[in-house]
Design a protein around this motif. Structure first.
Motif, PDB file in Angstrom:
ATOM      1  N   ASP A   3       0.834  -1.191   0.000  1.00 37.44           N
ATOM      2  CA  ASP A   3       0.000   0.000   0.000  1.00 37.44           C
ATOM      3  C   ASP A   3       0.872   1.246   0.000  1.00 37.44           C
ATOM      4  O   ASP A   3       1.950   1.262   0.603  1.00 37.44           O
ATOM      5  CB  ASP A   3      -0.902   0.030   1.232  1.00 37.44           C
ATOM      6  N   ARG A   4       0.381   2.294  -0.680  1.00 35.41           N
ATOM      7  CA  ARG A   4       1.087   3.568  -0.669  1.00 35.41           C
ATOM      8  C   ARG A   4       0.834   4.263   0.657  1.00 35.41           C
ATOM      9  O   ARG A   4      -0.294   4.305   1.149  1.00 35.41           O
ATOM     10  CB  ARG A   4       0.610   4.456  -1.800  1.00 35.41           C
ATOM     11  N   ILE A   5       1.898   4.830   1.238  1.00 31.65           N
ATOM     12  CA  ILE A   5       1.775   5.574   2.486  1.00 31.65           C
ATOM     13  C   ILE A   5       2.444   6.927   2.311  1.00 31.65           C
ATOM     14  O   ILE A   5       3.287   7.117   1.434  1.00 31.65           O
ATOM     15  CB  ILE A   5       2.384   4.816   3.680  1.00 31.65           C
ATOM     16  N   ILE A   6       2.083   7.870   3.156  1.00 32.80           N
ATOM     17  CA  ILE A   6       2.649   9.214   3.139  1.00 32.80           C
ATOM     18  C   ILE A   6       3.415   9.406   4.439  1.00 32.80           C
ATOM     19  O   ILE A   6       2.929   9.076   5.521  1.00 32.80           O
ATOM     20  CB  ILE A   6       1.543  10.270   3.000  1.00 32.80           C
ATOM     21  N   LEU A   7       4.628   9.968   4.322  1.00 31.36           N
ATOM     22  CA  LEU A   7       5.449  10.241   5.495  1.00 31.36           C
ATOM     23  C   LEU A   7       5.409  11.724   5.810  1.00 31.36           C
ATOM     24  O   LEU A   7       5.567  12.561   4.919  1.00 31.36           O
ATOM     25  CB  LEU A   7       6.896   9.811   5.243  1.00 31.36           C
ATOM     26  N   ALA A   8       5.194  12.064   7.085  1.00 32.41           N
ATOM     27  CA  ALA A   8       5.115  13.453   7.524  1.00 32.41           C
ATOM     28  C   ALA A   8       6.203  13.729   8.554  1.00 32.41           C
ATOM     29  O   ALA A   8       6.523  12.875   9.384  1.00 32.41           O
ATOM     30  CB  ALA A   8       3.754  13.739   8.134  1.00 32.41           C
ATOM     31  N   GLN A  14       4.763  18.713   7.971  1.00 34.40           N
ATOM     32  CA  GLN A  14       4.606  18.748   6.520  1.00 34.40           C
ATOM     33  C   GLN A  14       4.691  17.334   5.970  1.00 34.40           C
ATOM     34  O   GLN A  14       5.494  16.525   6.443  1.00 34.40           O
ATOM     35  CB  GLN A  14       5.712  19.598   5.879  1.00 34.40           C
ATOM     36  N   ARG A  15       3.881  17.043   4.966  1.00 36.41           N
ATOM     37  CA  ARG A  15       3.888  15.724   4.327  1.00 36.41           C
ATOM     38  C   ARG A  15       4.843  15.780   3.146  1.00 36.41           C
ATOM     39  O   ARG A  15       4.539  16.397   2.129  1.00 36.41           O
ATOM     40  CB  ARG A  15       2.490  15.347   3.894  1.00 36.41           C
ATOM     41  N   GLU A  47       4.582   7.686   9.460  1.00 34.97           N
ATOM     42  CA  GLU A  47       3.508   7.361   8.520  1.00 34.97           C
ATOM     43  C   GLU A  47       2.213   8.051   8.951  1.00 34.97           C
ATOM     44  O   GLU A  47       1.850   8.035  10.124  1.00 34.97           O
ATOM     45  CB  GLU A  47       3.314   5.852   8.506  1.00 34.97           C
ATOM     46  N   THR A  48       1.506   8.637   7.979  1.00 38.12           N
ATOM     47  CA  THR A  48       0.222   9.271   8.260  1.00 38.12           C
ATOM     48  C   THR A  48      -0.887   8.436   7.644  1.00 38.12           C
ATOM     49  O   THR A  48      -0.639   7.469   6.930  1.00 38.12           O
ATOM     50  CB  THR A  48       0.163  10.686   7.678  1.00 38.12           C
TER      51      THR A  48
END
Length: 49
Positions: A3-8, A14-15, A47-48
């Motif tokens: 799965d794609r994840i976003i790091l902040a 800020q992402r 991870e957000t």
């Protein structure tokens, strides 16, 4: 399964980065030390949702 994840950034919230992870092998949230262009330092990115 990946799965794609976003790091902040933990300092400025800020992402900055996107990456993938295998949810079957890594069930807890990812924490990586990366460069933040807004803080201009290396900080911990979490991870957000």
């Amino acid at each position: 399964m990946r799965d794609r994840i976003i790091l902040a950034c933990t300092d400025c919230k800020q992402r900055n980065y996107t990456t993938t992870k295998n949810k079957r092998n890594n069930t807890e949230r990812l924490e990586i030390r990366k460069y933040c262009k807004f803080c201009k330092t290396h900080t911990v990115h979490k991870e957000t949702k």
